[in-house]
Every structure is written in C-alpha cells, then in structure tokens.
Design an enzyme around this catalytic site. Structure first.
Site, PDB file in Angstrom:
ATOM      1  N   ARG A 242      35.303  32.066  41.802  1.00 51.56           N
ATOM      2  CA  ARG A 242      35.554  33.221  41.365  1.00 51.56           C
ATOM      3  C   ARG A 242      34.193  34.040  41.608  1.00 51.56           C
ATOM      4  O   ARG A 242      33.002  33.459  41.891  1.00 51.56           O
ATOM      5  CB  ARG A 242      35.329  33.171  39.733  1.00 51.56           C
ATOM      6  CG  ARG A 242      36.908  32.991  39.201  1.00 51.56           C
ATOM      7  CD  ARG A 242      37.938  33.839  39.666  1.00 51.56           C
ATOM      8  NE  ARG A 242      39.265  33.362  38.907  1.00 51.56           N
ATOM      9  CZ  ARG A 242      40.083  32.805  39.668  1.00 51.56           C
ATOM     10  NH1 ARG A 242      40.043  32.301  40.848  1.00 51.56           N
ATOM     11  NH2 ARG A 242      41.386  32.430  38.995  1.00 51.56           N
ATOM     12  N   GLU A 270      36.420  42.572  42.564  1.00 48.66           N
ATOM     13  CA  GLU A 270      37.347  42.140  43.551  1.00 48.66           C
ATOM     14  C   GLU A 270      38.408  43.221  43.336  1.00 48.66           C
ATOM     15  O   GLU A 270      39.007  43.775  42.407  1.00 48.66           O
ATOM     16  CB  GLU A 270      37.877  40.955  43.152  1.00 48.66           C
ATOM     17  CG  GLU A 270      38.645  40.192  44.197  1.00 48.66           C
ATOM     18  CD  GLU A 270      38.993  38.861  44.155  1.00 48.66           C
ATOM     19  OE1 GLU A 270      39.126  38.220  45.182  1.00 48.66           O
ATOM     20  OE2 GLU A 270      39.277  38.455  43.062  1.00 48.66           O
ATOM     21  N   HIS A 289      40.977  37.152  49.207  1.00 53.21           N
ATOM     22  CA  HIS A 289      41.713  36.373  48.123  1.00 53.21           C
ATOM     23  C   HIS A 289      42.876  35.517  48.863  1.00 53.21           C
ATOM     24  O   HIS A 289      43.946  35.667  48.159  1.00 53.21           O
ATOM     25  CB  HIS A 289      42.009  37.027  47.102  1.00 53.21           C
ATOM     26  CG  HIS A 289      42.064  36.057  45.785  1.00 53.21           C
ATOM     27  ND1 HIS A 289      41.191  36.635  44.524  1.00 53.21           N
ATOM     28  CD2 HIS A 289      42.433  34.890  45.536  1.00 53.21           C
ATOM     29  CE1 HIS A 289      41.534  35.669  43.799  1.00 53.21           C
ATOM     30  NE2 HIS A 289      42.071  34.548  44.323  1.00 53.21           N
TER      31      HIS A 289
END
Length: 331
Positions: A242, A270, A289
């Site tokens: 993360r 993000e 991602h």
C-alpha cells in the site's frame, strides 16, 4: 448438507462473468441455488427480497458493505465468501457478533502480486530498466559490474500472504534473502528460506527491498526519511503493498537525488497525482496497480470461492477463514 444452500452474488455488475465462466458457473450451480440477480446495493425492495433467503453471500469488488442494515434483512445469512482480498471495509462488526463465517480470496489474489514482484526483482537485479533507457540512446552496450542476481541480497518486509508466496518463489534462485516481520521468529524465517533481521538491518543490507506489510496505523510511513537513507547506493525499493506504508514526500526527495531507484505499483494518493515526480523520474518504474489479479487471473479468485463453498457445503472449515481478532494486523 442434503439440500443446496441459497446463495447470492454481491459485487460490481460486470464481475460475475469474469469470475465464473460457463464451466465455473456450472460447478457453482452444483453446490448452491444461485439467485440470478447480482446485488450492487442492499437498500432496494428487490435486493432485500434476495437477501431474505440467502444463506451464502458471494461478494467481490464493488460489493456494498455488509452492515447492520443489510443484516437486518438477511436473517438466514451464515457465510460470506469474498472473491477478493481485504474485507476490512466490507464486513462490519455485526457480522462477527452474529457468528457469520467469512472467508477471503486474499491468498489466491496474492499469487500474481508475488509473481509481479519476483519479475521486478529479477529485472532490477539485472539493471534492466536503466539499461533499456540507455540502450534507446546508445549504439553499444554499457554494463556495470554491479549487475546480476547471483548472491544478491533481497530484503522482504512482511511475511504476509504475498510475502510468503514470494519467499517460496525466491527459493530456487541464488539470492540471499532477509526477512523483517515482528511476528516471525528466526526459526520460522529459516523455514521460509530467509534470515530474520529487524527492519533497519534489512534495509541497510539489501540491494533490493520489497514491501509486503499491511496498511495499518502502525505501518503508516514506516519507510520514512531516516529508513530510506539506510538503503545502500543503487538499491531498488519495490512496493506492491500500500502506498501509505512509505512516506511519499521523503521517497520523492530520495529518488530525486538519483541515489536509489523504485518500482511502485501503489502510491499515496492513488493514482499518483498528475504532476507527481514519480511519473517522470527516470529511476522510477510506475505501474497502475496491476500486480493483483487482472484479466484471466480473476478466474483464480472464482476457483478459490468455489472451493470454499464446496467446503461449506460439506460441513468443513474454510481454508481461508478470516480471524476477526487479527484484522488489525492484516491487510
């Protein structure tokens, strides 16, 4: 069980066909009586009618939260089978209070993350990213004596599901692997193919460091300015965990010097801001991602869910049952 339990899908409307192709749908139909409706919310009369007789709720990306209001309309619910990873924002306290069993596909979803990480470790060790940039502008070859993966030290931060998949994948190769995890002792680290070190020692001794710690209040900005400075010159930091685990401002400052490089599949925020230096720095590989399940990998999550439903139908324990007491220390 003599009769098939009633099940319903709660997830984004386009997800079921990605999880369950015709063959998987047929396997699912052998185990449960599945509602045709895909629930994207629990508030409408139609959704509540589906919840009313549902015993097994199969959830996925885009599922509404299973909270007190939803549970008030699901008196027969006994199990939630989640086809993705974390359930922290999906499962509310009332589920645990009612004794509803919850399972997650986090272990299955960890496989492609570990595969991505292994690939990036191998490429970083060969200096492939910088070499490719140089080769675009040069006629010849330019190799460094520091290139190569033989006996290279790799630091793994976090023996999470992904971390453990990666540790297994690293074993056939000639790496020296260090592991930093406060919940793993030296003996378990050896069984995982690594040597246990504390976080600072791991950072200082590793030319490639890969992060697999969960995002919790305790791990927020765990990799800060001081710890980034511990990395050796030329080291590569890989983050598929993360973004909040790393102090991004401190990371940008360190990367701007050119002293280290980074492979980042996650950022904080993000996606990365449009003007973030992470998008343009030459020593950063930034991916959107993609390490987790995508494309045909999503079917693995469907298979994991079907296997868990099979165990439920047979009266067995789930293989990946969530322990509510450990939620604060897991992803």
């Amino acid at each position: 069980m003599d009769t098939r339990p009633v099940a319903a899908l709660a997830m984004a409307r386009d997800l079921p066909t990605r999880l369950f192709d015709d063959d998987r749908r047929a396997r699912l139909a052998e185990l449960v009586d599945l509602h045709d409706t895909v629930l994207t919310e629990f508030g409408s009369p139609d959704a509540r009618a589906v919840l009313r007789d549902t015993e097994v709720l199969v959830t996925g990306w885009g599922a509404p939260p299973v909270d007190a209001d939803a549970l008030a309309h699901a008196p027969r619910l006994r199990a939630v089978v989640h086809t993705a990873g974390t359930i922290k924002h999906l499962i509310h306290a009332e589920c645990w209070e009612r004794g509803i069993r919850v399972t997650t596909a986090a272990n299955a979803n960890g496989v492609p993350v570990a595969e991505y990480t292994l690939a990036m470790i191998m490429l970083a060790g060969k200096d492939a990213f910088a070499a490719a940039r140089r080769y675009q502008h040069a006629r010849g070859w330019d190799y460094s004596d520091a290139v190569g993966n033989y006996r290279r030290t790799v630091g793994v931060v976090g023996a999470s599901r992904v971390g453990r998949h990666l540790l297994r994948m690293l074993q056939p190769f000639d790496f020296d692997v260090l592991l930093s995890d406060p919940y793993v002792d030296a003996g378990e680290a050896r069984r995982l193919g690594a040597t246990r070190r504390d976080l600072d020692e791991t950072l200082a001794a590793s030319s490639i460091v890969t992060l697999h710690a969960p995002s919790t209040p305790q791990t927020r900005h765990m990799i800060d300015k001081r710890r980034l400075a511990l990395l050796p010159d030329g080291a590569t930091l890989i983050n598929t965990a993360r973004g909040a685990v790393v102090d991004e401002d401190a990371l940008v400052t360190e990367l701007t010097t050119g002293r280290i490089g980074a492979v980042l599949d996650v950022t904080d925020p993000e996606p990365a801001a449009p003007d973030s230096p992470l998008r343009t720095l030459p020593n950063v590989v930034l991916t959107p991602h993609i390490a987790g399940s995508l494309g045909n990998e999503v079917a693995r999550l469907g298979d994991a869910a079907i296997a868990e439903i099979g165990r439920y139908r047979a009266g067995e324990s789930f293989a990946e049952e969530v322990d509510a007491a450990r939620l604060n220390s897991t992803a």
